[in-house]
Every structure is written in C-alpha cells, then in structure tokens.
Design an enzyme around this catalytic site. Structure first.
Site, PDB file in Angstrom:
ATOM      1  N   TYR A 159       0.936  -1.150  -0.116  1.00 50.95           N
ATOM      2  CA  TYR A 159       0.159  -0.028   0.047  1.00 50.95           C
ATOM      3  C   TYR A 159       0.810   1.261  -0.026  1.00 50.95           C
ATOM      4  O   TYR A 159       1.739   1.424   0.793  1.00 50.95           O
ATOM      5  CB  TYR A 159      -0.916   0.027   1.318  1.00 50.95           C
ATOM      6  CG  TYR A 159      -2.041   0.922   1.013  1.00 50.95           C
ATOM      7  CD1 TYR A 159      -3.185   1.095   0.563  1.00 50.95           C
ATOM      8  CD2 TYR A 159      -1.456   2.397   1.399  1.00 50.95           C
ATOM      9  CE1 TYR A 159      -4.106   1.712   0.463  1.00 50.95           C
ATOM     10  CE2 TYR A 159      -2.543   3.272   1.268  1.00 50.95           C
ATOM     11  CZ  TYR A 159      -4.008   2.985   0.891  1.00 50.95           C
ATOM     12  OH  TYR A 159      -4.847   4.210   0.463  1.00 50.95           O
ATOM     13  N   ASN A 189      -3.565   6.192   5.865  1.00 48.74           N
ATOM     14  CA  ASN A 189      -4.292   6.884   6.786  1.00 48.74           C
ATOM     15  C   ASN A 189      -4.969   5.653   7.751  1.00 48.74           C
ATOM     16  O   ASN A 189      -5.002   4.671   7.680  1.00 48.74           O
ATOM     17  CB  ASN A 189      -5.146   7.858   6.125  1.00 48.74           C
ATOM     18  CG  ASN A 189      -6.276   6.963   5.498  1.00 48.74           C
ATOM     19  OD1 ASN A 189      -6.650   5.848   5.399  1.00 48.74           O
ATOM     20  ND2 ASN A 189      -7.054   7.861   4.367  1.00 48.74           N
ATOM     21  N   SER A 242       5.839   9.070  14.321  1.00 45.53           N
ATOM     22  CA  SER A 242       7.340   8.752  14.337  1.00 45.53           C
ATOM     23  C   SER A 242       7.704   9.420  15.497  1.00 45.53           C
ATOM     24  O   SER A 242       7.724  10.554  15.769  1.00 45.53           O
ATOM     25  CB  SER A 242       7.857   9.215  12.886  1.00 45.53           C
ATOM     26  OG  SER A 242       9.146   8.492  12.626  1.00 45.53           O
ATOM     27  N   GLN A 251      12.233  15.114  12.339  1.00 48.97           N
ATOM     28  CA  GLN A 251      11.335  14.363  12.942  1.00 48.97           C
ATOM     29  C   GLN A 251      10.009  15.040  12.973  1.00 48.97           C
ATOM     30  O   GLN A 251       8.918  14.556  12.583  1.00 48.97           O
ATOM     31  CB  GLN A 251      11.885  13.700  14.232  1.00 48.97           C
ATOM     32  CG  GLN A 251      10.871  12.524  14.781  1.00 48.97           C
ATOM     33  CD  GLN A 251      10.944  11.627  13.805  1.00 48.97           C
ATOM     34  OE1 GLN A 251       9.998  10.973  13.399  1.00 48.97           O
ATOM     35  NE2 GLN A 251      11.954  10.928  13.161  1.00 48.97           N
ATOM     36  N   HIS A 268      13.636   5.960  16.279  1.00 48.98           N
ATOM     37  CA  HIS A 268      14.992   6.286  15.927  1.00 48.98           C
ATOM     38  C   HIS A 268      15.813   6.733  17.067  1.00 48.98           C
ATOM     39  O   HIS A 268      15.146   7.611  17.882  1.00 48.98           O
ATOM     40  CB  HIS A 268      14.881   7.526  14.956  1.00 48.98           C
ATOM     41  CG  HIS A 268      13.947   7.138  13.781  1.00 48.98           C
ATOM     42  ND1 HIS A 268      12.515   7.527  14.056  1.00 48.98           N
ATOM     43  CD2 HIS A 268      14.258   6.759  12.582  1.00 48.98           C
ATOM     44  CE1 HIS A 268      12.110   7.250  12.729  1.00 48.98           C
ATOM     45  NE2 HIS A 268      13.120   6.776  11.929  1.00 48.98           N
ATOM     46  N   ASP A 292      16.674   7.405   6.231  1.00 50.11           N
ATOM     47  CA  ASP A 292      15.268   7.284   5.793  1.00 50.11           C
ATOM     48  C   ASP A 292      15.381   7.140   4.447  1.00 50.11           C
ATOM     49  O   ASP A 292      14.278   6.707   3.782  1.00 50.11           O
ATOM     50  CB  ASP A 292      14.650   8.735   6.087  1.00 50.11           C
ATOM     51  CG  ASP A 292      14.167   8.941   7.391  1.00 50.11           C
ATOM     52  OD1 ASP A 292      14.119   7.939   8.282  1.00 50.11           O
ATOM     53  OD2 ASP A 292      13.935  10.198   8.099  1.00 50.11           O
ATOM     54  N   GLU A 314      -1.243 -36.522  28.897  1.00 48.77           N
ATOM     55  CA  GLU A 314      -2.404 -35.505  28.219  1.00 48.77           C
ATOM     56  C   GLU A 314      -3.513 -36.070  27.888  1.00 48.77           C
ATOM     57  O   GLU A 314      -4.079 -35.202  27.511  1.00 48.77           O
ATOM     58  CB  GLU A 314      -1.596 -34.648  27.477  1.00 48.77           C
ATOM     59  CG  GLU A 314      -0.257 -33.700  27.659  1.00 48.77           C
ATOM     60  CD  GLU A 314       0.231 -32.893  26.660  1.00 48.77           C
ATOM     61  OE1 GLU A 314       0.017 -32.767  25.435  1.00 48.77           O
ATOM     62  OE2 GLU A 314       1.303 -32.326  27.021  1.00 48.77           O
ATOM     63  N   HIS A 325      -2.548 -39.848  20.077  1.00 45.90           N
ATOM     64  CA  HIS A 325      -1.178 -39.504  19.685  1.00 45.90           C
ATOM     65  C   HIS A 325      -0.194 -40.311  20.040  1.00 45.90           C
ATOM     66  O   HIS A 325       0.574 -41.088  19.462  1.00 45.90           O
ATOM     67  CB  HIS A 325      -1.173 -38.172  20.488  1.00 45.90           C
ATOM     68  CG  HIS A 325      -1.490 -36.873  19.974  1.00 45.90           C
ATOM     69  ND1 HIS A 325      -2.704 -36.558  19.831  1.00 45.90           N
ATOM     70  CD2 HIS A 325      -0.965 -35.893  19.487  1.00 45.90           C
ATOM     71  CE1 HIS A 325      -3.005 -35.438  19.374  1.00 45.90           C
ATOM     72  NE2 HIS A 325      -1.870 -34.940  19.024  1.00 45.90           N
TER      73      HIS A 325
END
Lengths: 432, 432
Positions: B130, B214, B237, B259, B328, B361, B415, B420
C-alpha cells in the site's frame, strides 16, 4: 467423513467449503474482556485478586500468595513418575538442541565509503507464557513456549497458569522447572493476560505474551496487542496427509485420529490417488474408532470437518495441499524428499512413513506451535526468532556522509521534507 | 518544548506522560471500514469501482482500467529529472545490497538416530504494498516496502496507490519501476486493502499487505489480519537523540526538526548531560525555526510532544532511552560503539555525528519502516525476514522413530491424548 474427487466439477467450491474457518469475534466476550483489562490497568493486584476469586474460586489475601516458588517446582519433579520425568527431560533436551539452530547473530559490513551498516540482535527482556489449566493440562506446551525464549536469551520468563480451586498439575510444574521458567503465578484468564501486558504491583510487565488459551485468553491477547507483542491467535488444529497408498492403513487412520481427538472442530484430511487405499483407511477407521478413549470427539470431528480426497496423482495432491496451506502436512510416500521443493505452504512437514505428527508434537525437536487455518501462507512456527528482535545499525564516516547526503537531500526535497534535506546537507560541509 | 531533569523526583511520571501514546480505535471508522470490507468480499470489482468513484472521483467502467501498466511506469522514469532518477536508482541499489544480508536459507541436520530435522524457508507467494497518495507522495516508501519483498523472492508484488481525480505522482511510479513492483493499481483506502486481502475478479488476492496509510487503511489492515499477514500498524514517528554536547547545535536542532516536520504528533527528544549544550540547541531551534518551510507543523510538534532532558551522564541517558525504546535513536557522541552493547531497545541506531536520521530514511540501506511507540521492545524493522516463512522439516528414520516413539507415547498419555500415543507406538513395531 466427506469423500471428494479432485476431478469433480465442483471440487474447488467443495474444498473451499471444507476448509472454511471464520472465527468471528463474540461481541459479548470482547466487551467483557475489555472491562477486565481496564480494571486490571486501574486497580492492579486488587483486580487480579477479585477475578481469581470469582473465576477460579481462589481466596488469598495477596497476589504474592499466587506465586509458585522454585521449591514447589522442584517438588513437582519428584512427584511425577520416573518415566514421565525422563520423557520430559529428553524431550526438553531435543527441543533445546533443535531451537539452538535458530539463534541468530548481529551482523554488519562496511560499504565502499567506510559506512558501517548492519543489525544488532537482542533478546526480548521479559516474556509471559500462558499455560492453560483446569480440566486439560499440557506440559508439552510449557516446553514448546518456554524453551525457545530461553534459547533466545530472554532474561525473565513469567509463566501464568490457572489453578481452579487451587488444583495444579505436577507435570505442568515439572515442565516449568525443566524448561526454566523464572517465575510462575497461578493466575489464568483475561486478567492474567492484562496483568502481564500492563504489570501490577506484584506481576511484572512483560514485552511479549505467548501460549494458547480459551476464547477469553485469545480475545485478551488481541486486546493488548501493541502494548505487548503476542504470538498468533490459533484456530482449530488440522492435519493433511498425502499417501501413495503403500502405508499401513491402520497407521494412517490413527494419524487422522490424533488430530481429530483434539476437539470437534479439528480437521483431518487424507489425500491419495489410490482409491482402494482410501477405502482401506476408511475400514481401519470403522474398526479402530470404537477402541478409542475419545471416540466421541473423534467421531464428531471427522463427521464435521474430516475428508478423504481422491486425487489424480501425487502432484495433484501436492497442489491441493498448497491451496490449503495446512498446519501439519504428512507426506506418507516412498520418496518424500522428492516432493519437498514443491511444498509452498505448510506449518510443519512430516516426511515418510515413520514420522507421525505425534512425534513432532512432543519430542522430535521442532516446535508444535504452528500456523493454522491457512496462515502458513504468511507465517511460521514459533521459534527463537520470535524472542529476538533487531535494531538497524548505521554508522556513517564523514566521507560516507558526504557521499550519501546529496541522495538523501534530492529524495527528501522530492517529498517536500525540507528539514530532512537540510539535516543531511549539514553533513556535507565537514568544516562545521 | 518541555525541559526535564532525570534527577527530578517526579521524573518517572513526567517521562511516562511525555511518551504516552494511546491509539484508541474510532468506532465510527471501525464500522465504516467493516462495511466496506464486507461489500468488497460480496461484490468484488463492482464494489471497488463504486468506492473509487465515491472517494477518489474516478469514473471508469472496469477495475482493469485502474491498472497502471509497465509502459506507463517506464514513461514516469523518463518524466522525472535526471538527478531524481539517479538518486532513486542509487538508493535502490544500496537498499537492495543491505537487505540481501538478511536473506535466510533452509537448514537441517541429522540427530544421533538418523532423524533429519530442520526448516524449509520459502518466500511469500504474493504480496500487496500500500502506497499513500493524494497530497503527500512518498517514493521512498515504495523502495522500502517493495525491495525487501523482491529480495526475499516474492513471485508477485501488487502495489496499490490512490489517485484522487486521476492524479498520480511520477516519482512514485518511477520508484515502482526501479524497485520492481509487478502490478500497480490506482486504488486506495479501505477498499484497496479489502481487495488485496480477499481478491476480486481483477485484483489478485495476496498473502500479506505492507505499507503505511491513513486511519481507514490502518483500520482495514487490522480488520483483514488473519486472512492475510500485515506489517505493524505504526504510531507517530519519534526520534531520541543522545548528545555528549560536542556536536554542532544547529545540526542537532535540524535533526529534531526532521522528525517534527512529519506531523504534529511526531516526537523529538534530546538527552544530554550538558545543560549548556541543551541551551545552545534551544537557541538554534529559535533561530532556525522561522526559516523552515514546515515551521508550523514543527512548532506544533515540538510544543506538543518535544522535550529536552538533562541527564546525569551518558549512561543515564542510555538508561532513559531503553525505557522509551525509541523508533530512531541518534548517538551523537564521540565513541558511539562503546554504547552500542548497552542499547536494549531501538528500531534503528544512528551512530556518531555524521549519521543523521535522514540518511537512513532514504538511502543508507537499512529500512525506514521501524517499530514506533515503544514497540521496539518486541519488534523489528521491516526486512526480508517479513517476506520469508518457515516450514518445520521432520524426517524420522525407522530407527529414529523407535527412539522417539516411547517418549511421545509417555507424554501423550500424560495429556490424555491416546490417539497421539498409539500413532507413535505403531512406529515402534517396524514389522507392520
């Protein structure tokens, strides 16, 4: 069990219907869990005590009384039978050996400009392991969730296990001792998850919560995700067996049962190009089923979600398996290695006639926490990598910064991020 | 900006308040996204067309008209400036080189009994990326999300990017061409996420969806998680700079701006034991701020969430950083290597005076998709490992099965899972 043929015209639709699993959230559960989480955040220990009293019938004066200390874990080791202890210890050793192959190291390199680039790998600091309690008890789950965290180097592993009316299973405590859980609390349910995620006066806040649980536990894990990491939220367990028709039909029937006995929504599917073999397995099922302790659950599971699928050949069977992306894939064929490169998606691949899923569930070494419901298309077995994390390392030399800064500046200005550009440009003038 | 001292009695509370970030879901957004997702599942292309018309003002007769074909991507390469193309290509090469270090291989070993154990690593088959569109455009985001998938060996990468009223950025298309996106559709919003997760007649179903968006896109990604994999849902960020006081204060001020200019909720924090240096940076901020294109956003961000923290010494600063687990972390100190082993949690570590975040970046090589809001405690930068998955491999020899089956049987019976146990026990009698 359903019988399908891959050459049927409506096969694609039948397959989709067979494997469809829509776990819709129950709004009543979501809102009740939300209230519990908020309460634990607000009231800490006091809330944990209230819920332990209400849900588990435990009346204690403080959460510290719910902690199970090391002497009690050691006592559990003495309380179980010698073969049980031996089996837990050997399984633990094998699981540890296997998972040590997954441990990853920090790495870095220098580029042509003398910039150092890489990743620093560190263990998660504190991890919570949820272990179901009550009627069912799963010591193997303790081993499978605690050992990878231990191998990763996690500093502190906090295990929670509900103890309804004070009952707690010695095998579970013994497994905790062998696997190396650092602290154990007899707390369960959504409030245990909330306590681990946010911390209380007594229960420490962890960085990640792993381990299976009921719908309240699963919903609570989803709710606290982001505050802490979580492992996957598992759907019902499934096995897909591909047979060339040359295995003992009783073995294959029992392998299908071993999945079906988990619960009524578990799914067991057998694929073979050999129609007579499918009939033989069906006859084995009919003969063996009445001898099984969990015959009722197995019957319901096979009725509801089981299937025999007649395929054109083994390649066709592998293609169908790739569409399903099964949690467990058993290749009960003469030359399983030949098919391995064709397997696109599977949680675990059990190869050949001597590798039933049960060996992998307990002691072969690989983890039994696996992606269910087709999520093997994009996720992996639980492993050491789930308890290590990475930090990028970037160390530019003055010359290296000179080389990179013009690129960064051009791209930053293209995105209208001027401060980014100027921050890079400052490093071009090395006299500053 | 707030000013704090680590020796203040209420410092722990102040720090918690400073870094608190509670992303509460908006119920109106959740229910509107839910309706869109259901509609796309039910009506496929027809629903995608309706929403593209409604939200992006696009009137086309079929979804195939929303596909951007390779000739158009190549044309975009010609349409951007030569320095821009050069910067994209060089950044792409560096990002690819770095990420190739992350590629992991299948592995296996034989145990003492001749059992083969390991993991088969395979790329995800199809991935959706995206890319935000509209007023902001981020070609760097295309590189950072597409290249790791490409390096992992993903067969098909499907990119979606909204094109409101048909507008689409040439830098974004050029980046798609350079990074190697296989198919591109000008679709955005929750319906694009739904189309990728479930597939429509025209848009293929993917196995994982990555990339920023968004609130509608983020909510849609959460909604389809489980049906497909997703990357993290990012918070605002943040940068945390630790300075020994010997950097140029203008450089540090600009790094804080880089930033803060992202958005008003972005967070910039400077830690130093040197009070005079903090004052000097403050003076630089006052002087430089009026010169910035995004002065308004920077001011709002610094006012709302920025801070200067006076620490006892550098070790104290590192401890505080570990409590925050920043996305960062810039170590603007003389000997950054010395501090690296002490860094417990950080998305990316920018070392020394010549490594501003801006280089990372865009073009240093490491990924700029990093864990925000303290999630570096348990998660990692986006990487090739997010596009590879693992299948456990277990291949028991007849002798190996003999050795393991008794362990599995003992544990399974403990168990109460009889099938099994019996499935394992069958493999003990090798005459069958």
């Amino acid at each position: 069990m359903k019988w399908l043929r891959s050459t049927d015209t409506d096969f694609a639709d039948s397959l989709r219907a067979l494997t469809a699993w829509n776990e819709t959230e129950d709004p009543a559960v979501v809102s009740s869990v939300d209230a519990i989480v908020r309460d634990v955040i607000a009231r800490g220990d006091a809330a944990v005590l209230d819920y332990s009293h209400r849900f588990d019938g435990l009346s204690v004066a403080s959460v510290s009384q719910l902690e199970v200390h090391q002497p009690r874990l050691q006592a559990a080791l003495g309380a179980i039978s010698a073969p049980q202890r031996e089996a837990l210890e050997q399984a633990s050793t094998r699981i540890r050996d296997y998972h040590e192959h997954q441990l990853q190291d920090s790495w870095s390199y220098r580029d042509a400009h003398g910039n150092r680039l890489g990743q620093q790998l560190t263990p998660l600091q504190r991890v919570g392991v949820y272990v179901p309690g009550g009627k069912a008890s799963y010591p193997s789950s303790v081993l499978m969730n605690v050992i990878p965290a231990k191998v990763a180097g996690v500093e502190e592993i906090v295990m929670v296990v509900p103890a309804p009316t004070g009952n707690i299973n010695d095998m579970v405590l013994a497994a905790a001792a062998i696997a190396g859980a650092d602290r154990v609390f007899t707390v369960g349910g959504a409030h245990a998850v909330a306590a681990l995620a946010y911390g209380t006066e007594t229960i420490p806040r962890v960085d990640k919560i792993v381990g299976p649980g009921n719908i309240y536990v699963a919903t609570a894990k989803r709710r606290v995700f982001g505050q802490v990491g979580i492992d996957m939220v598992a759907g019902p367990s499934e096995i897909l067996i591909i047979s060339d028709g040359d295995s003992n039909p009783d073995w294959i029937a029992m392998d299908l049962f071993s999945q079906a006995e988990h619960d009524e929504n578990a799914q067991s599917i057998l694929l073979s190009p050999d129609r007579e073999f499918l009939s033989a397995v069906s006859a084995s099922i009919d003969r063996l089923l009445p001898t099984m302790e969990r015959a009722e659950i197995i019957t319901a599971s096979l009725e509801r979600r089981g299937a025999m699928i007649e395929t054109v050949d083994l390649a066709d069977a592998v293609n169908i398996s790739n569409r399903i992306a099964p949690e467990h894939l058993e290749l009960a064929v003469a030359e399983p290695e030949q098919w391995l490169p064709e397997i696109r998606h599977a949680g675990a691949i059990f190869m050949g006639r001597y590798t039933p899923e049960a060996l992998g569930d307990y002691c072969a070494g690989p983890n039994h926490v696996l992606p269910t419901a087709g999520t093997a298309r994009f996720s992996s077995p639980l492993g050491v990598y789930d308890f290590q994390k990475r930090s990028s390392i970037i160390h530019c030399s003055p010359e290296g910064a000179q080389a990179l800064a013009p690129l960064a500046s051009t791209l930053a200005r293209g995105e209208s991020l001027e401060a980014h550009a100027r921050s890079a440009e400052y490093r071009i003038d090395t006299d500053s």
